[in-house]
Scaffold this motif. Sequence first.
Motif, PDB file in Angstrom:
ATOM      1  N   ALA A  27       1.972  12.733  -7.147  1.00  0.00           N
ATOM      2  CA  ALA A  27       1.374  12.015  -6.017  1.00  0.00           C
ATOM      3  C   ALA A  27       2.427  11.735  -4.947  1.00  0.00           C
ATOM      4  N   ASN A  28       2.007  11.553  -3.714  1.00  0.00           N
ATOM      5  CA  ASN A  28       2.939  11.330  -2.614  1.00  0.00           C
ATOM      6  C   ASN A  28       3.213   9.862  -2.337  1.00  0.00           C
ATOM      7  N   ALA A  29       2.434   8.945  -2.928  1.00  0.00           N
ATOM      8  CA  ALA A  29       2.614   7.526  -2.648  1.00  0.00           C
ATOM      9  C   ALA A  29       3.904   7.012  -3.272  1.00  0.00           C
ATOM     10  N   ALA A  30       4.529   6.020  -2.634  1.00  0.00           N
ATOM     11  CA  ALA A  30       5.767   5.438  -3.162  1.00  0.00           C
ATOM     12  C   ALA A  30       5.480   4.571  -4.382  1.00  0.00           C
ATOM     13  N   THR A  31       4.321   3.936  -4.424  1.00  0.00           N
ATOM     14  CA  THR A  31       3.923   3.121  -5.566  1.00  0.00           C
ATOM     15  C   THR A  31       2.513   3.512  -5.951  1.00  0.00           C
ATOM     16  N   ALA A  32       2.283   3.690  -7.245  1.00  0.00           N
ATOM     17  CA  ALA A  32       0.953   4.077  -7.715  1.00  0.00           C
ATOM     18  C   ALA A  32       0.391   2.974  -8.583  1.00  0.00           C
ATOM     19  N   GLN A  33      -0.882   2.632  -8.397  1.00  0.00           N
ATOM     20  CA  GLN A  33      -1.557   1.671  -9.242  1.00  0.00           C
ATOM     21  C   GLN A  33      -2.730   2.375  -9.900  1.00  0.00           C
ATOM     22  N   ARG A  43       6.831   3.725  -8.901  1.00  0.00           N
ATOM     23  CA  ARG A  43       7.482   5.014  -8.689  1.00  0.00           C
ATOM     24  C   ARG A  43       8.597   4.900  -7.681  1.00  0.00           C
ATOM     25  N   SER A  44       9.694   5.591  -7.952  1.00  0.00           N
ATOM     26  CA  SER A  44      10.758   5.757  -6.965  1.00  0.00           C
ATOM     27  C   SER A  44      10.819   7.245  -6.626  1.00  0.00           C
ATOM     28  N   ALA A  45      11.892   7.697  -5.995  1.00  0.00           N
ATOM     29  CA  ALA A  45      11.987   9.098  -5.567  1.00  0.00           C
ATOM     30  C   ALA A  45      11.840  10.081  -6.726  1.00  0.00           C
ATOM     31  N   ASN A  46      12.441   9.792  -7.860  1.00  0.00           N
ATOM     32  CA  ASN A  46      12.364  10.751  -8.964  1.00  0.00           C
ATOM     33  C   ASN A  46      12.104  10.099 -10.313  1.00  0.00           C
ATOM     34  N   LEU A  47      11.588   8.864 -10.330  1.00  0.00           N
ATOM     35  CA  LEU A  47      11.299   8.169 -11.583  1.00  0.00           C
ATOM     36  C   LEU A  47       9.952   7.475 -11.490  1.00  0.00           C
TER      37      LEU A  47
END
Length: 136
Positions: A27-33, A43-47
């Motif tokens: 997904a492209n969002a910075a934070t996913a719920q 989520r961060s850039a790669n975690l």
Amino acid sequence: MLERPLPRNPMRHALKYMLLSLSLLAANAATAQVPSALATCTRSANLLACVDAEGNAYSVAAAGSTTYLRGFEVAGKRYWAQTNSRYGQLTFFTGLASDGEAWVGYSQRVGWTTRNRFSSSGGSSGKFTCSRITGC
């Protein structure tokens, strides 16, 4: 006649969590719920780190075509780690749990469908298909 519940297959649940986490990672969002019945993820850039309502926790880190997963399974009170290596539409994975169980398998993407097959040292094996429309 009494109906017996089907035996719980922890490996199948682990794979579904893994597949869910990989889809969230894309997904492209910075934070996913995710709905609270499934998991809450950050989520961060790669975690990607997730915890579900039962307390199961897992994280996913990506580096090139390799994905590293780690987690804790409440029901079995065990930690586990898995490495996925992607080659085009085919992903191979291997894993190891703190109780000594090891597993291997692959996922093959065909259009909107993913075919999955796995086997483990604990005697579990199986295959299942997931679709973006109907789920797993």
